[in-house]
Write a protein that holds these residues in place. Structure first.
Motif, PDB file in Angstrom:
ATOM      1  N   ALA A 239       0.820  -1.218   0.000  1.00  0.00           N
ATOM      2  CA  ALA A 239       0.000   0.000   0.000  1.00  0.00           C
ATOM      3  C   ALA A 239       0.852   1.265   0.000  1.00  0.00           C
ATOM      4  O   ALA A 239       0.419   2.306  -0.494  1.00  0.00           O
ATOM      5  CB  ALA A 239      -0.936   0.003   1.209  1.00  0.00           C
ATOM      6  N   TYR A 242       1.191   3.791  -2.868  1.00  0.00           N
ATOM      7  CA  TYR A 242      -0.019   4.547  -3.182  1.00  0.00           C
ATOM      8  C   TYR A 242      -0.164   5.804  -2.335  1.00  0.00           C
ATOM      9  O   TYR A 242      -0.944   6.684  -2.669  1.00  0.00           O
ATOM     10  CB  TYR A 242      -1.260   3.669  -2.976  1.00  0.00           C
ATOM     11  N   THR A 243       0.548   5.861  -1.206  1.00  0.00           N
ATOM     12  CA  THR A 243       0.415   7.046  -0.368  1.00  0.00           C
ATOM     13  C   THR A 243       1.338   8.168  -0.846  1.00  0.00           C
ATOM     14  O   THR A 243       1.286   9.267  -0.313  1.00  0.00           O
ATOM     15  CB  THR A 243       0.757   6.740   1.098  1.00  0.00           C
ATOM     16  N   LEU A 244       2.199   7.867  -1.819  1.00  0.00           N
ATOM     17  CA  LEU A 244       3.141   8.876  -2.302  1.00  0.00           C
ATOM     18  C   LEU A 244       2.605   9.548  -3.549  1.00  0.00           C
ATOM     19  O   LEU A 244       1.781   8.984  -4.266  1.00  0.00           O
ATOM     20  CB  LEU A 244       4.480   8.219  -2.619  1.00  0.00           C
ATOM     21  N   ASP A 245       3.080  10.749  -3.821  1.00  0.00           N
ATOM     22  CA  ASP A 245       2.674  11.437  -5.039  1.00  0.00           C
ATOM     23  C   ASP A 245       3.257  10.725  -6.240  1.00  0.00           C
ATOM     24  O   ASP A 245       4.363  10.208  -6.190  1.00  0.00           O
ATOM     25  CB  ASP A 245       3.177  12.876  -5.010  1.00  0.00           C
ATOM     26  N   GLU A 246       2.481  10.727  -7.330  1.00  0.00           N
ATOM     27  CA  GLU A 246       2.997  10.085  -8.530  1.00  0.00           C
ATOM     28  C   GLU A 246       4.124  10.929  -9.125  1.00  0.00           C
ATOM     29  O   GLU A 246       4.078  12.133  -9.077  1.00  0.00           O
ATOM     30  CB  GLU A 246       1.885   9.929  -9.569  1.00  0.00           C
TER      31      GLU A 246
END
Lengths: 246, 232
Positions: A239, A242-246
């Motif tokens: 997971a 997904y918590t990081l900026d693309e």
């Protein structure tokens, strides 16, 4: 790509490091070492977590009637509540240190897998929590006259399993909480429901160990602890990106 | 899309849902036999159990839409997760309120650390945290990703809480409807329960729909104001 994981600054750190580890684990180890080096040089979080744990143990001692309940009976519960809360202090800092000077952006710009960042942070946190436990456990034995002599080895094992579970979830939530408006409040609010199975299982196992009950009684609890670690280490590592900026 | 005047217009679906719940409860009170040992206290069962089942449905929807969001990055999935979590939290509150009211006359205590009570309380904590997290992140994309992660992890946590609280002894009655062999509830009561469940499920759908509409309007408003601080 994997061979190029080490940036210029990290390269100097890893000069005399064996490079035969798989890429992700090696990168994770470098990140963990960076965090531990920061912690070792400042010692703020570690020191305050230990003082917090000792204070907690002390205050709990005066918060119940010692003529009604023996200290040794309340000790396992106190221990695990204190461990959980002092662990949160360390977790709070885990991504807090990356806030200054856009350090998190630099970390993300480094050519390492996102999972490696998570695993590195988690590894440093496990060592942090284990360090606090290594001091709080003897303190508990002293303050609450708990006979830990014969059971310290299995107890250390349980403490480690519990630390892995707490850190797996806490590291992920720490990464999320620093970017919100309620950082300090949100981490415990999100984490504590997840700590219920860990605290219950660890406290029940500790109580049975200390009381000299047969190991078979503790096994169902231990299974929950093992299952939790397995599921949440994998789920949180998956997971995390997904918590990081693309 | 909806315009500003829509907000003041009556939501007829909501009226229908209220009527359905009232009708189901009329049947509960006047047309369903009282339970032999618990008497009138058991009437709350038709509120308690349907609310609990619909809360589970709501949180299952949160988990599924969270996975869908991370997979497809469709903002509609995020809005549905948000709406369902909020309605699910409402139903959980109903369960936690009716439970003690029923428990006092029947068990003799308002609260007990029984396995299912504890699990329901923790469901409430998890999804209350979920909504607080949503409120604490301003950037819509980040908010959607964070809450999707929490929505999935929360669903993974439920079996662990279930297992650990079950290792304590449980007072709660064992399921008498959703069990492998035939339900052991008398047919009149079962029909009433089904009706009540249907009314509550309808209410869940209608409330989630209304909340979804609100989420869409908020997103539109934020877009029109054209700045990140316009959100909420």
């Amino acid at each position: 790509m994997r061979d190029a994981i080490i940036g210029p600054r990290a390269a100097s750190v890893s000069a005399n490091e064996p490079t035969n580890l798989p890429g992700v684990l090696h990168a994770a180890w470098l990140i963990a070492r960076k965090d531990l080096a920061i912690e070792f040089r400042t010692r703020t979080a570690f020191f305050s977590s230990i003082v917090f744990a000792l204070l907690g143990l002390t205050i709990f001692y005066f918060a119940w009637d010692p003529t009604a309940v023996a200290a040794v009976d309340i000790a396992p519960g106190v221990l695990w509540v204190i461990f959980t809360f002092s662990g949160l202090l360390g977790l709070q800092r885990s991504f807090g240190v990356e806030q200054a000077d856009g350090a998190m952006d630099a970390l993300l710009a480094a050519p390492v897998d996102r999972e490696a960042i998570y695993l590195g942070k988690a590894l440093a946190n496990v060592l942090f929590v284990a360090g606090v436990q290594a001091i709080a456990l003897p303190a508990l034995a002293l303050f609450y006259s708990v006979p830990l002599g014969g059971v310290w080895l299995p107890l250390a094992g349980i403490a480690l399993l519990a630390a892995v579970g707490i850190v797996a979830v806490g590291t992920l939530f720490s990464a999320m909480a620093v970017n919100t408006r309620l950082a300090e409040l949100l981490l415990p609010m999100l984490s504590l429901p997840f700590f219920l199975p860990i605290v219950t299982a660890a406290a029940q196992t500790t109580a049975r160990l200390v009381a000299g009950r047969p190991a078979a009684e503790a096994w169902p609890w231990l299974r929950i602890l093992l299952g939790f670690d397995l599921v949440f280490v994998v789920a949180c590592a998956v997971a995390f990106p997904y918590t990081l900026d693309e | 899309m909806t315009d500003r005047t829509d907000r003041t217009r009556m939501d007829w679906w909501l009226v229908a849902a209220v009527l359905a719940v009232v009708a189901a409860y009329a049947r509960v009170i006047w047309f369903t036999p009282a339970e032999a040992t618990q008497g009138l206290a058991q009437k709350i069962y038709y509120l308690h159990l349907p609310a609990a089942l619909n809360a589970y449905i709501a949180f299952a929807v949160v988990a599924v839409t969270s996975v869908v969001y991370l997979w497809l990055k469709d903002p509609r999935a995020d809005r549905l997760a948000e709406s369902s979590a909020e309605v699910g939290l409402l139903f959980t509150t109903v369960v936690l309120t009716t439970g003690p009211i029923w428990g006092k006359p029947v068990w003799g205590t308002w609260w007990t650390w029984d396995a299912r009570l504890t699990l329901t309380l923790f469901l409430w904590f998890i999804y209350a945290g979920y909504l607080v997290l949503r409120g604490a992140v301003t950037e819509p994309g980040m908010r959607a990703r964070y809450s999707a992660v929490l929505g999935i992890l929360g669903a993974l946590l439920i079996p662990f809480i279930h297992m650990s609280v079950y290792l304590f002894r449980t007072l709660h009655p064992m399921p008498i409807v959703l069990k492998p062999d035939r339900p052991s509830l008398p047919p009149e009561m079962l029909q009433t329960l089904m009706l009540s469940f249907a009314a509550f499920f309808f209410t869940y759908v209608v409330l989630t729909r209304a909340r979804f509409g609100l989420a869409v309007q908020r997103a539109e408003l934020a877009m029109r104001e054209g700045s990140s601080d316009g959100e909420r």
